[in-house]
Design a protein around this motif. Structure first.
Motif, mmCIF file in Angstrom:
data_model
loop_
_atom_site.group_PDB
_atom_site.id
_atom_site.type_symbol
_atom_site.label_atom_id
_atom_site.label_comp_id
_atom_site.label_asym_id
_atom_site.label_seq_id
_atom_site.Cartn_x
_atom_site.Cartn_y
_atom_site.Cartn_z
ATOM 1 N N ARG A 16 -3.796 8.877 0.294
ATOM 2 C CA ARG A 16 -4.353 9.412 1.527
ATOM 3 C C ARG A 16 -4.479 10.937 1.475
ATOM 4 O O ARG A 16 -5.437 11.517 1.970
ATOM 5 C CB ARG A 16 -3.472 8.986 2.715
ATOM 6 C CG ARG A 16 -3.775 9.625 4.046
ATOM 7 C CD ARG A 16 -5.188 9.349 4.540
ATOM 8 N NE ARG A 16 -5.461 7.977 4.835
ATOM 9 C CZ ARG A 16 -5.074 7.322 5.941
ATOM 10 N NH1 ARG A 16 -4.367 7.947 6.864
ATOM 11 N NH2 ARG A 16 -5.399 6.069 6.124
ATOM 12 N N TYR A 38 -17.364 5.159 -9.569
ATOM 13 C CA TYR A 38 -16.701 4.615 -8.375
ATOM 14 C C TYR A 38 -15.459 5.442 -8.030
ATOM 15 O O TYR A 38 -15.249 5.849 -6.886
ATOM 16 C CB TYR A 38 -16.308 3.146 -8.616
ATOM 17 C CG TYR A 38 -15.502 2.524 -7.495
ATOM 18 C CD1 TYR A 38 -16.109 1.747 -6.514
ATOM 19 C CD2 TYR A 38 -14.104 2.706 -7.401
ATOM 20 C CE1 TYR A 38 -15.374 1.187 -5.482
ATOM 21 C CE2 TYR A 38 -13.362 2.150 -6.369
ATOM 22 C CZ TYR A 38 -14.003 1.396 -5.415
ATOM 23 O OH TYR A 38 -13.265 0.838 -4.387
ATOM 24 N N ASP A 46 3.172 5.947 -8.342
ATOM 25 C CA ASP A 46 3.587 4.592 -8.714
ATOM 26 C C ASP A 46 2.957 4.084 -10.001
ATOM 27 O O ASP A 46 3.325 3.011 -10.478
ATOM 28 C CB ASP A 46 3.224 3.616 -7.577
ATOM 29 C CG ASP A 46 4.043 3.885 -6.330
ATOM 30 O OD1 ASP A 46 5.250 4.118 -6.476
ATOM 31 O OD2 ASP A 46 3.482 3.884 -5.228
ATOM 32 N N LEU A 67 0.838 -1.207 0.000
ATOM 33 C CA LEU A 67 0.000 0.000 0.000
ATOM 34 C C LEU A 67 0.869 1.251 0.000
ATOM 35 O O LEU A 67 0.383 2.368 -0.166
ATOM 36 C CB LEU A 67 -0.930 0.022 1.220
ATOM 37 C CG LEU A 67 -1.974 -1.097 1.274
ATOM 38 C CD1 LEU A 67 -2.988 -0.825 2.378
ATOM 39 C CD2 LEU A 67 -2.699 -1.289 -0.050
ATOM 40 N N HIS A 68 2.176 1.070 0.183
ATOM 41 C CA HIS A 68 3.098 2.222 0.202
ATOM 42 C C HIS A 68 4.059 2.038 -0.974
ATOM 43 O O HIS A 68 3.618 1.941 -2.118
ATOM 44 C CB HIS A 68 3.783 2.243 1.578
ATOM 45 C CG HIS A 68 4.615 3.439 1.896
ATOM 46 N ND1 HIS A 68 4.603 4.595 1.149
ATOM 47 C CD2 HIS A 68 5.511 3.669 2.908
ATOM 48 C CE1 HIS A 68 5.446 5.475 1.686
ATOM 49 N NE2 HIS A 68 6.012 4.938 2.756
ATOM 50 N N VAL A 76 -12.420 -4.623 -9.438
ATOM 51 C CA VAL A 76 -12.018 -3.707 -8.357
ATOM 52 C C VAL A 76 -13.257 -3.109 -7.683
ATOM 53 O O VAL A 76 -13.310 -2.959 -6.456
ATOM 54 C CB VAL A 76 -11.117 -2.578 -8.927
ATOM 55 C CG1 VAL A 76 -10.991 -1.422 -7.954
ATOM 56 C CG2 VAL A 76 -9.735 -3.118 -9.278
ATOM 57 N N LYS A 128 -16.742 -5.190 -4.297
ATOM 58 C CA LYS A 128 -16.031 -5.138 -3.008
ATOM 59 C C LYS A 128 -15.807 -6.516 -2.383
ATOM 60 O O LYS A 128 -15.061 -6.634 -1.406
ATOM 61 C CB LYS A 128 -16.802 -4.260 -2.026
ATOM 62 C CG LYS A 128 -16.791 -2.804 -2.399
ATOM 63 C CD LYS A 128 -15.495 -2.175 -1.941
ATOM 64 C CE LYS A 128 -15.470 -0.699 -2.232
ATOM 65 N NZ LYS A 128 -14.312 -0.037 -1.690
ATOM 66 N N ARG A 130 -7.668 -3.952 -5.481
ATOM 67 C CA ARG A 130 -7.516 -2.505 -5.639
ATOM 68 C C ARG A 130 -6.834 -2.212 -6.957
ATOM 69 O O ARG A 130 -6.045 -3.024 -7.445
ATOM 70 C CB ARG A 130 -6.692 -1.917 -4.497
ATOM 71 C CG ARG A 130 -7.479 -1.909 -3.226
ATOM 72 C CD ARG A 130 -6.931 -0.995 -2.173
ATOM 73 N NE ARG A 130 -8.004 -0.810 -1.184
ATOM 74 C CZ ARG A 130 -8.012 0.104 -0.252
ATOM 75 N NH1 ARG A 130 -7.015 0.928 -0.123
ATOM 76 N NH2 ARG A 130 -9.029 0.212 0.586
ATOM 77 N N LEU A 131 -7.132 -1.073 -7.507
ATOM 78 C CA LEU A 131 -6.409 -0.635 -8.700
ATOM 79 C C LEU A 131 -5.097 -0.040 -8.175
ATOM 80 O O LEU A 131 -5.078 1.073 -7.634
ATOM 81 C CB LEU A 131 -7.235 0.404 -9.460
ATOM 82 C CG LEU A 131 -6.618 0.978 -10.722
ATOM 83 C CD1 LEU A 131 -6.250 -0.115 -11.722
ATOM 84 C CD2 LEU A 131 -7.578 1.956 -11.389
ATOM 85 N N ASN A 163 -1.430 7.792 -8.848
ATOM 86 C CA ASN A 163 -0.392 8.316 -7.959
ATOM 87 C C ASN A 163 0.988 8.071 -8.575
ATOM 88 O O ASN A 163 1.102 7.547 -9.687
ATOM 89 C CB ASN A 163 -0.531 7.734 -6.548
ATOM 90 C CG ASN A 163 -0.393 6.216 -6.533
ATOM 91 O OD1 ASN A 163 0.536 5.669 -7.125
ATOM 92 N ND2 ASN A 163 -1.303 5.526 -5.857
ATOM 93 N N ARG A 203 -14.942 8.622 -5.042
ATOM 94 C CA ARG A 203 -13.914 8.448 -4.002
ATOM 95 C C ARG A 203 -12.673 9.296 -4.269
ATOM 96 O O ARG A 203 -11.699 9.218 -3.537
ATOM 97 C CB ARG A 203 -13.520 6.964 -3.907
ATOM 98 C CG ARG A 203 -14.618 6.112 -3.329
ATOM 99 C CD ARG A 203 -14.335 4.641 -3.494
ATOM 100 N NE ARG A 203 -15.389 3.812 -2.935
ATOM 101 C CZ ARG A 203 -16.575 3.593 -3.504
ATOM 102 N NH1 ARG A 203 -16.847 4.152 -4.681
ATOM 103 N NH2 ARG A 203 -17.486 2.838 -2.930
ATOM 104 N N GLY A 217 -1.580 1.761 -7.757
ATOM 105 C CA GLY A 217 -1.113 2.989 -8.409
ATOM 106 C C GLY A 217 -2.198 4.049 -8.491
ATOM 107 O O GLY A 217 -2.015 5.090 -9.119
ATOM 108 N N PHE A 218 -3.334 3.774 -7.850
ATOM 109 C CA PHE A 218 -4.437 4.741 -7.814
ATOM 110 C C PHE A 218 -4.793 5.043 -6.371
ATOM 111 O O PHE A 218 -4.725 4.166 -5.507
ATOM 112 C CB PHE A 218 -5.683 4.153 -8.503
ATOM 113 C CG PHE A 218 -5.968 4.778 -9.831
ATOM 114 C CD1 PHE A 218 -5.138 4.529 -10.911
ATOM 115 C CD2 PHE A 218 -7.055 5.623 -10.007
ATOM 116 C CE1 PHE A 218 -5.385 5.102 -12.142
ATOM 117 C CE2 PHE A 218 -7.314 6.202 -11.236
ATOM 118 C CZ PHE A 218 -6.478 5.945 -12.305
ATOM 119 N N GLY A 219 -5.194 6.283 -6.119
ATOM 120 C CA GLY A 219 -5.645 6.664 -4.787
ATOM 121 C C GLY A 219 -4.486 7.128 -3.930
ATOM 122 O O GLY A 219 -3.330 6.756 -4.151
#
Ligand code: CMC
Length: 429
Positions: A307, A352, A363, A263-264, A292, A295, A300-301, A361, A356, A303-305
């Motif tokens: 914090r 979706y 990555d 996640l990082h 994705v 639920k 998860r996609l 991002n 959100r 490289g997206f999203g």
């Protein structure tokens, strides 16, 4: 008279000071909350918690702004180098020519690993993940410098910082050579930082790797874009460990472990694995997007999203352009880039992701550049670690220079059993 927030608990009113940063960000100072009210705050994942005041990096996640020491990331990407930016982050100002020369010399002087450190590489299986090796060997190399153990002594900081920046790169390259059963290639004094990394990764004892300026520049840019990102998971980890007065190398080794998570920093490896899976399955990305959104499977996609960013990550914009440019110069056609672009296009139009506020991002495209350079996928997160090292050092220094630095020790709300008695083993059901 400063500003206050009013808090009413059990009929009593408390005035909590509001603090303001240089960019107008506001926070409620709750440092006296428990002593005055008996209450603590609860914020799982720390999404609303400022853990410190910091003068290193500014992010406005709503507007997609990232600045190191006040300078926009776009300007640094266009005009600076990774090493100059590292100096900026650590020392707080752009170096003069003389300062930059001195810093480069210090990096060169400190790039060799003590010979005994090299034996550490022998203990790992050939399929060991290089992030495990990186963390272990960074920590091990601290044993070779007793002056590192003296937290209060700032006189060796410049040497320690240069040694860490240089040796992270050397350890990273050595771990790759080891994993491939290839002989170790030592750094060359005449090469600059990023060129030297490529040399140590890809040269052979009988033939030097041919350095292409576009490739060196693209990798240097990746390092620069990753150099700091305020209180992200690994930097917060470094600060946590450093707050106990652990040495710089031990703190950075802990940062590497945090960065490894998918996640990082591990997301850059996960992105390429995801794109490859989509490619192998013959999907153009649309089935994956549907999966994705379902639920039940918790996909998860990658490289997206983000914090903090609720818009396009400014680093992703720069990397996407660099990716197009490099692939064109190298005349590489990577089908994974087509899939990535299609995924981005589909996601950015999809309710979706819109609801959100999920955008690409840093990555999302960096892995495609690294593939084009020939860096194997298991080294992607290591590249992130090399880039992030100056940021970790800058945060370490900021804490060390602040006489008010305290050990980081959050509290909790206990939700376990209330007091119960010990049951002898024969009476247990
Ligand atoms: N794909 C699908 N759904 C997502 C994604 C994603 N990549 N990211 C977040 N969501 C959904 C999530 O399921 C949740 O939905 P709901 O409200 O219906 O439960 C909502 O968006 C909010 O997500 P969250 O997990 O509460 O958000 P967070 O701020 O805790 O997580 C994140 C941030 C980066 C961990 C997350 O967006 C993620 O897992 N992204 C994929 C991994 C990734 O690319 N990480 C690299 C981050 S950038 C480099 C770095 O700094 O390390």
């Amino acid at each position: 008279m400063g500003e206050f927030a009013k808090l009413e608990v059990d009929g009593k009113v408390y005035m909590l000071p509001i603090v303001q940063g240089t960019e107008g960000e506001r926070a409620i100072d709750i440092s006296q909350l428990r002593s005055q009210t008996g209450l603590i705050t609860l914020d799982e994942g720390y999404a609303n918690t400022g853990s410190c005041k910091s003068a290193i990096t500014y992010i406005d996640g709503e507007r997609g702004i990232l600045r190191y020491r006040g300078i926009p990331i776009e300007e640094l990407a266009a005009k600076s180098s990774f090493i100059e930016t590292a100096y900026l982050l650590i020392y707080g100002h752009l170096p003069t020519r003389a300062e930059l020369r001195k810093f480069s010399e210090l990096l060169t002087e400190n790039q060799y690993l003590p010979e005994a450190v090299k034996y550490n590489f022998e203990g790992f299986p050939s399929n060991a993940h290089p992030m495990a090796i990186l963390s272990a060997v960074i920590n091990a190399s601290s044993c070779f410098d007793p002056s590192l153990m003296r937290w209060e002594d700032k006189s060796s900081f410049d040497v320690h910082a240069a040694r860490l920046i240089s040796q992270v790169r050397t350890i990273a390259a050595f771990s790759y050579r080891k994993s491939r059963g290839l002989p170790i290639i030592y750094p060359k004094k005449s090469y600059k930082y990023t060129a030297n990394f490529l040399h140590m990764m890809f040269s052979m004892p009988y033939e030097d790797y041919e350095l292409k300026p576009e490739v060196v520049r693209a990798l240097d840019l990746i390092f620069l874009l990753h150099a700091d990102h305020e209180q992200n998971c690994s930097t917060a980890t470094v600060r946590m460990v450093a707050s106990a007065r652990a040495n710089l190398f031990a703190s950075a080794a802990a940062g590497v472990c945090a960065l490894w998570g998918p996640l990082h920093g591990g997301a850059n490896q996960a992105v390429i694995e995801m794109l490859e899976e989509i490619y192998q399955s013959g999907d153009d990305g649309s089935k994956f997007i549907a999966a994705v959104k379902d639920k039940t499977n918790r996909r998860r996609l990658m490289g997206f999203g983000h914090r903090v960013y609720k818009t396009y990550d400014p680093r992703a914009k720069i990397i996407k352009k660099a990716c197009d440019d490099l692939l064109e110069v190298l005349d590489v056609h990577d089908p994974l880039l087509d899939i990535a672009k299609k995924l981005e296009e589909t996601a950015l139009k999809d309710e979706y992701f819109i609801e959100r506020r999920l955008y690409p991002n840093v990555d999302f495209y960096s892995g495609i550049i690294m593939r084009a350079i020939g860096i194997p996928v298991e080294m992607f997160t290591v590249i992130f670690a090399i880039g992030r090292t100056p940021g970790w050092i800058a945060h370490y220094k900021e804490m060390m220079d602040n006489p008010e630095t305290k050990i980081y020790r959050p509290r909790q709300i206990y939700v376990g059993p209330t007091q119960s008695s010990f049951i002898p083993i024969d009476e247990r059901k």
